[in-house]
Design an enzyme around this catalytic site. Structure first.
Site, PDB file in Angstrom:
ATOM      1  N   GLU A 131     -45.081 -35.469 -29.336  1.00  0.00           N
ATOM      2  CA  GLU A 131     -44.989 -35.908 -30.455  1.00  0.00           C
ATOM      3  C   GLU A 131     -44.798 -34.749 -31.613  1.00  0.00           C
ATOM      4  O   GLU A 131     -45.292 -33.698 -31.564  1.00  0.00           O
ATOM      5  CB  GLU A 131     -46.119 -36.745 -30.948  1.00  0.00           C
ATOM      6  CG  GLU A 131     -46.246 -37.379 -32.270  1.00  0.00           C
ATOM      7  CD  GLU A 131     -47.496 -37.962 -32.987  1.00  0.00           C
ATOM      8  OE1 GLU A 131     -47.557 -38.467 -34.077  1.00  0.00           O
ATOM      9  OE2 GLU A 131     -48.558 -38.060 -31.827  1.00  0.00           O
TER      10      GLU A 131
ATOM     11  N   HIS B 149     -54.834 -23.024 -23.457  1.00  0.00           N
ATOM     12  CA  HIS B 149     -53.510 -23.436 -23.074  1.00  0.00           C
ATOM     13  C   HIS B 149     -53.363 -24.848 -22.572  1.00  0.00           C
ATOM     14  O   HIS B 149     -54.103 -25.561 -22.222  1.00  0.00           O
ATOM     15  CB  HIS B 149     -52.756 -22.494 -21.720  1.00  0.00           C
ATOM     16  CG  HIS B 149     -53.467 -22.494 -20.653  1.00  0.00           C
ATOM     17  ND1 HIS B 149     -54.796 -21.919 -20.493  1.00  0.00           N
ATOM     18  CD2 HIS B 149     -53.073 -23.188 -19.674  1.00  0.00           C
ATOM     19  CE1 HIS B 149     -55.091 -22.160 -19.013  1.00  0.00           C
ATOM     20  NE2 HIS B 149     -54.337 -22.933 -18.346  1.00  0.00           N
TER      21      HIS B 149
ATOM     22  N   GLU C 248     -43.913 -20.423 -12.543  1.00  0.00           N
ATOM     23  CA  GLU C 248     -44.523 -21.000 -13.722  1.00  0.00           C
ATOM     24  C   GLU C 248     -43.892 -20.049 -14.831  1.00  0.00           C
ATOM     25  O   GLU C 248     -43.347 -18.773 -14.732  1.00  0.00           O
ATOM     26  CB  GLU C 248     -45.978 -20.841 -14.060  1.00  0.00           C
ATOM     27  CG  GLU C 248     -46.655 -19.294 -13.810  1.00  0.00           C
ATOM     28  CD  GLU C 248     -48.053 -19.523 -13.562  1.00  0.00           C
ATOM     29  OE1 GLU C 248     -48.716 -20.361 -13.982  1.00  0.00           O
ATOM     30  OE2 GLU C 248     -48.527 -18.351 -13.407  1.00  0.00           O
TER      31      GLU C 248
ATOM     32  N   HIS D 287     -49.837 -37.952 -24.806  1.00  0.00           N
ATOM     33  CA  HIS D 287     -48.951 -37.043 -25.051  1.00  0.00           C
ATOM     34  C   HIS D 287     -49.643 -35.699 -25.990  1.00  0.00           C
ATOM     35  O   HIS D 287     -51.065 -35.820 -26.200  1.00  0.00           O
ATOM     36  CB  HIS D 287     -48.261 -37.644 -26.161  1.00  0.00           C
ATOM     37  CG  HIS D 287     -48.823 -38.336 -27.409  1.00  0.00           C
ATOM     38  ND1 HIS D 287     -49.445 -39.345 -27.373  1.00  0.00           N
ATOM     39  CD2 HIS D 287     -48.792 -37.822 -28.588  1.00  0.00           C
ATOM     40  CE1 HIS D 287     -49.911 -39.527 -28.619  1.00  0.00           C
ATOM     41  NE2 HIS D 287     -49.669 -38.675 -29.254  1.00  0.00           N
TER      42      HIS D 287
END
Length: 133
Positions: free
Chosen positions: A118, A8, A45, A69
């Site tokens: 991105e 994750h 969360e 990123h």
């Protein structure tokens, strides 16, 4: 012994609701969990799934901007649709960085907490082939 893949990705955000909305409405993620005050970790969360990747967003103070990123693979034809959806949600889409032909089309955007993401239409194989020219 072997690493099996990415489990994750966790991002610290000021407002998990707002960030979840960005990823659900802007990118098509699916929300699968919200601690809603029953915190098992450091803070509230939410967990989302995006392209089969588990994203965890935890409330806290985000960090300063950088070029660090995460890139998600998308079809090139879908990039304009994503750009419109992200702009409608108020995300900042910076100008594209200079690229060489064959690198693949990319759309960068900042979320509300300085994280850079991105959307990339290309593969590692394509990138390496272009750089080898």
């Amino acid at each position: 012994m072997a690493v099996l893949g990415i489990s994750h990705l966790t991002f610290i955000v000021r407002d998990v609701e707002r960030t979840a909305c960005l990823f659900v409405e802007g990118l098509g993620a699916t929300e699968v969990y919200d601690s809603q005050g029953r915190n098992f970790s450091l803070s509230r969360e939410k967990f989302l799934l995006l392209g089969g990747v588990w994203l965890a967003f935890m409330e806290g103070e985000p960090t300063a901007r950088s070029y660090r990123h995460v890139a998600f693979e998308v079809a090139e034809a879908d990039v304009p649709t994503y750009a419109a959806a992200l702009q409608a949600l108020g995300t900042e889409i910076p100008p594209a960085r200079p690229r060489v032909d064959g690198e693949g089309l990319s759309l960068y955007f900042h979320d509300y907490d300085n994280h850079l993401f991105e959307l990339h239409a290309g593969s590692l194989a394509q990138r390496l082939a272009r750089y080898a020219q």
